[in-house]
Design a protein around this motif. Structure first.
Motif, PDB file in Angstrom:
ATOM      1  N   GLY A  54       0.789  -1.223   0.000  1.00  0.00           N
ATOM      2  CA  GLY A  54       0.000   0.000   0.000  1.00  0.00           C
ATOM      3  C   GLY A  54       0.824   1.278   0.000  1.00  0.00           C
ATOM      4  N   LEU A  55       2.115   1.182  -0.179  1.00  0.00           N
ATOM      5  CA  LEU A  55       2.993   2.354  -0.138  1.00  0.00           C
ATOM      6  C   LEU A  55       2.878   3.124  -1.460  1.00  0.00           C
ATOM      7  CD1 LEU A  55       5.058   3.827   1.661  1.00  0.00           C
ATOM      8  CD2 LEU A  55       6.828   2.404   0.624  1.00  0.00           C
ATOM      9  N   THR A  56       1.962   4.072  -1.480  1.00  0.00           N
ATOM     10  CA  THR A  56       1.624   4.797  -2.709  1.00  0.00           C
ATOM     11  C   THR A  56       2.830   5.495  -3.321  1.00  0.00           C
ATOM     12  OG1 THR A  56      -0.633   5.104  -1.938  1.00  0.00           O
ATOM     13  CG2 THR A  56       0.118   6.584  -3.672  1.00  0.00           C
ATOM     14  N   VAL A  57       3.677   6.113  -2.510  1.00  0.00           N
ATOM     15  CA  VAL A  57       4.831   6.821  -3.067  1.00  0.00           C
ATOM     16  C   VAL A  57       5.758   5.875  -3.820  1.00  0.00           C
ATOM     17  CG1 VAL A  57       4.830   8.798  -1.484  1.00  0.00           C
ATOM     18  CG2 VAL A  57       6.064   6.722  -0.854  1.00  0.00           C
ATOM     19  N   ALA A  58       5.855   4.641  -3.361  1.00  0.00           N
ATOM     20  CA  ALA A  58       6.688   3.665  -4.069  1.00  0.00           C
ATOM     21  C   ALA A  58       6.044   3.265  -5.394  1.00  0.00           C
ATOM     22  CB  ALA A  58       6.936   2.436  -3.199  1.00  0.00           C
ATOM     23  N   LEU A  84      -6.933  18.804  -5.875  1.00  0.00           N
ATOM     24  CA  LEU A  84      -6.228  18.417  -4.656  1.00  0.00           C
ATOM     25  C   LEU A  84      -5.096  19.376  -4.300  1.00  0.00           C
ATOM     26  CD1 LEU A  84      -6.054  14.620  -5.474  1.00  0.00           C
ATOM     27  CD2 LEU A  84      -7.542  15.710  -3.783  1.00  0.00           C
ATOM     28  N   GLU A  85      -4.503  19.961  -5.318  1.00  0.00           N
ATOM     29  CA  GLU A  85      -3.357  20.862  -5.127  1.00  0.00           C
ATOM     30  C   GLU A  85      -3.496  22.044  -6.091  1.00  0.00           C
ATOM     31  OE1 GLU A  85       1.388  20.399  -5.622  1.00  0.00           O
ATOM     32  OE2 GLU A  85       0.390  18.721  -4.643  1.00  0.00           O
ATOM     33  N   PRO A  86      -4.343  23.010  -5.750  1.00  0.00           N
ATOM     34  CA  PRO A  86      -4.706  24.085  -6.680  1.00  0.00           C
ATOM     35  C   PRO A  86      -3.541  24.952  -7.169  1.00  0.00           C
ATOM     36  CG  PRO A  86      -6.129  24.113  -4.745  1.00  0.00           C
ATOM     37  CD  PRO A  86      -5.065  23.095  -4.481  1.00  0.00           C
ATOM     38  N   HIS A  87      -2.445  24.975  -6.441  1.00  0.00           N
ATOM     39  CA  HIS A  87      -1.337  25.854  -6.820  1.00  0.00           C
ATOM     40  C   HIS A  87      -0.210  25.123  -7.543  1.00  0.00           C
ATOM     41  CE1 HIS A  87      -3.298  29.037  -4.651  1.00  0.00           C
ATOM     42  NE2 HIS A  87      -3.374  28.261  -3.589  1.00  0.00           N
ATOM     43  N   SER A  88      -0.461  23.925  -8.029  1.00  0.00           N
ATOM     44  CA  SER A  88       0.568  23.165  -8.729  1.00  0.00           C
ATOM     45  C   SER A  88       0.815  23.765 -10.113  1.00  0.00           C
ATOM     46  CB  SER A  88       0.147  21.696  -8.874  1.00  0.00           C
ATOM     47  OG  SER A  88       1.033  21.026  -9.747  1.00  0.00           O
ATOM     48  N   SER A  89       1.936  24.450 -10.249  1.00  0.00           N
ATOM     49  CA  SER A  89       2.248  25.071 -11.544  1.00  0.00           C
ATOM     50  C   SER A  89       2.450  24.015 -12.628  1.00  0.00           C
ATOM     51  CB  SER A  89       3.481  25.969 -11.421  1.00  0.00           C
ATOM     52  OG  SER A  89       4.598  25.224 -10.983  1.00  0.00           O
ATOM     53  N   GLN A  95      -6.711   4.800  -7.602  1.00  0.00           N
ATOM     54  CA  GLN A  95      -7.914   4.220  -6.977  1.00  0.00           C
ATOM     55  C   GLN A  95      -7.696   3.993  -5.483  1.00  0.00           C
ATOM     56  OE1 GLN A  95      -8.469   0.768  -9.440  1.00  0.00           O
ATOM     57  NE2 GLN A  95      -9.640   1.879 -10.984  1.00  0.00           N
ATOM     58  N   ALA A  96      -6.487   3.535  -5.138  1.00  0.00           N
ATOM     59  CA  ALA A  96      -6.196   3.247  -3.732  1.00  0.00           C
ATOM     60  C   ALA A  96      -5.965   4.513  -2.909  1.00  0.00           C
ATOM     61  CB  ALA A  96      -4.961   2.342  -3.643  1.00  0.00           C
ATOM     62  N   ALA A  97      -5.431   5.553  -3.545  1.00  0.00           N
ATOM     63  CA  ALA A  97      -5.138   6.808  -2.841  1.00  0.00           C
ATOM     64  C   ALA A  97      -5.723   7.974  -3.634  1.00  0.00           C
ATOM     65  CB  ALA A  97      -3.631   6.962  -2.672  1.00  0.00           C
ATOM     66  N   PRO A  98      -7.057   8.100  -3.627  1.00  0.00           N
ATOM     67  CA  PRO A  98      -7.692   9.117  -4.475  1.00  0.00           C
ATOM     68  C   PRO A  98      -7.364  10.554  -4.089  1.00  0.00           C
ATOM     69  CG  PRO A  98      -9.306   8.089  -3.035  1.00  0.00           C
ATOM     70  CD  PRO A  98      -8.024   7.322  -2.874  1.00  0.00           C
ATOM     71  N   LEU A  99      -6.767  10.765  -2.922  1.00  0.00           N
ATOM     72  CA  LEU A  99      -6.449  12.120  -2.488  1.00  0.00           C
ATOM     73  C   LEU A  99      -4.969  12.466  -2.651  1.00  0.00           C
ATOM     74  CD1 LEU A  99      -8.659  12.299   0.738  1.00  0.00           C
ATOM     75  CD2 LEU A  99      -9.209  13.054  -1.593  1.00  0.00           C
ATOM     76  N   GLU A 119       2.889  -1.142 -17.945  1.00  0.00           N
ATOM     77  CA  GLU A 119       2.964  -1.479 -16.521  1.00  0.00           C
ATOM     78  C   GLU A 119       2.914  -0.213 -15.662  1.00  0.00           C
ATOM     79  OE1 GLU A 119       5.727  -3.951 -13.328  1.00  0.00           O
ATOM     80  OE2 GLU A 119       6.346  -3.899 -15.423  1.00  0.00           O
ATOM     81  N   ALA A 120       3.546   0.853 -16.129  1.00  0.00           N
ATOM     82  CA  ALA A 120       3.524   2.121 -15.398  1.00  0.00           C
ATOM     83  C   ALA A 120       2.090   2.633 -15.266  1.00  0.00           C
ATOM     84  CB  ALA A 120       4.406   3.152 -16.103  1.00  0.00           C
ATOM     85  N   LYS A 121       1.350   2.564 -16.359  1.00  0.00           N
ATOM     86  CA  LYS A 121      -0.033   3.040 -16.346  1.00  0.00           C
ATOM     87  C   LYS A 121      -0.891   2.197 -15.398  1.00  0.00           C
ATOM     88  CE  LYS A 121      -3.868   3.847 -19.548  1.00  0.00           C
ATOM     89  NZ  LYS A 121      -4.260   3.742 -20.959  1.00  0.00           N
ATOM     90  N   GLU A 122      -0.727   0.880 -15.419  1.00  0.00           N
ATOM     91  CA  GLU A 122      -1.476   0.009 -14.510  1.00  0.00           C
ATOM     92  C   GLU A 122      -1.213   0.376 -13.053  1.00  0.00           C
ATOM     93  OE1 GLU A 122      -0.829  -4.179 -15.153  1.00  0.00           O
ATOM     94  OE2 GLU A 122      -1.105  -3.968 -17.322  1.00  0.00           O
ATOM     95  N   LEU A 123       0.049   0.619 -12.734  1.00  0.00           N
ATOM     96  CA  LEU A 123       0.408   0.997 -11.365  1.00  0.00           C
ATOM     97  C   LEU A 123      -0.235   2.316 -10.963  1.00  0.00           C
ATOM     98  CD1 LEU A 123       4.204   0.172 -11.051  1.00  0.00           C
ATOM     99  CD2 LEU A 123       2.425  -0.495  -9.440  1.00  0.00           C
ATOM    100  N   LEU A 124      -0.187   3.300 -11.859  1.00  0.00           N
ATOM    101  CA  LEU A 124      -0.740   4.615 -11.531  1.00  0.00           C
ATOM    102  C   LEU A 124      -2.261   4.582 -11.420  1.00  0.00           C
ATOM    103  CD1 LEU A 124       1.599   6.898 -13.645  1.00  0.00           C
ATOM    104  CD2 LEU A 124       1.470   6.755 -11.147  1.00  0.00           C
ATOM    105  N   VAL A 125      -2.912   3.821 -12.268  1.00  0.00           N
ATOM    106  CA  VAL A 125      -4.369   3.691 -12.171  1.00  0.00           C
ATOM    107  C   VAL A 125      -4.730   3.034 -10.841  1.00  0.00           C
ATOM    108  CG1 VAL A 125      -6.393   2.520 -13.140  1.00  0.00           C
ATOM    109  CG2 VAL A 125      -4.816   3.737 -14.653  1.00  0.00           C
TER     110      VAL A 125
END
Length: 172
Positions: A85-89, A150-155, A115-119, A105-111
């Motif tokens: 469950g370590l989302t950053v990893a 989630l992060e309105p100021h993300s340039s 889903q697991a960390a919607p925030l 595989e990258a896309k599968e992981l990010l999707v």
């Protein structure tokens, strides 16, 4: 910084099995953009704490910064083996896989991570980048819009949303 490095190296010489000292040394190396020093310190931490997923993630991140992508992928996989469950990893692994051209595989992981960390804005942002590269403009727009919720100021998210909208033909 030089004094901190000297003090930490001295403390490590006295207590070479203290993971906290190696963690502090790794963080100092990272702050100084000393990728080799960070890799060395995080490697020692993982030797001392082989069941700590966060240490493996930090090693992977340092390896990636040192352009040692294959080793970074292996370290991220170890982190996820220890803590699925370590989302950053997951995000870090997906970025490394995409860098190697393994976008499926990258896309599968990010999707799955989204889903697991919607925030988690980083997950949505990186998914948007991958979708934009694939030419999935509607998907990229949605991912960047979610990032900005989630992060309105993300340039970076604003910039990439602009690129996606431009690709869609929406110049306004």
């Amino acid at each position: 910084a030089a004094e901190a490095k000297m003090l930490l190296d001295g403390a490590i010489a006295v207590s070479p099995s203290d993971p906290a000292l190696h963690i502090e040394r790794a963080l100092l190396a990272r702050s100084l953009d000393d990728n080799a020093g960070a890799v060395k310190a995080w490697t020692r931490v993982t030797e001392l704490q082989p069941r700590d997923a966060t240490s493996w993630f930090n090693l992977a991140e340092s390896l990636q910064r040192a352009s040692r992508i294959d080793e970074a992928i292996a370290a991220d996989r170890k982190a996820l083996e220890l803590d699925p469950g370590l989302t950053v990893a997951k995000v870090n692994l997906a970025k490394a896989l995409a860098e190697k051209g393994l976008t499926g595989e990258a896309k599968e992981l990010l999707v799955a991570a989204a889903q697991a960390a919607p925030l988690d804005p980083a997950t949505h942002y990186n998914l948007g980048v991958l979708l934009l590269r694939e030419g999935n403009i509607p998907g990229a727009i949605g991912a960047f819009e979610r990032t900005l919720q989630l992060e309105p100021h993300s340039s970076q998210a604003h910039n990439n949303l602009g690129l996606a909208l431009k690709a869609k033909g929406d110049l306004e």
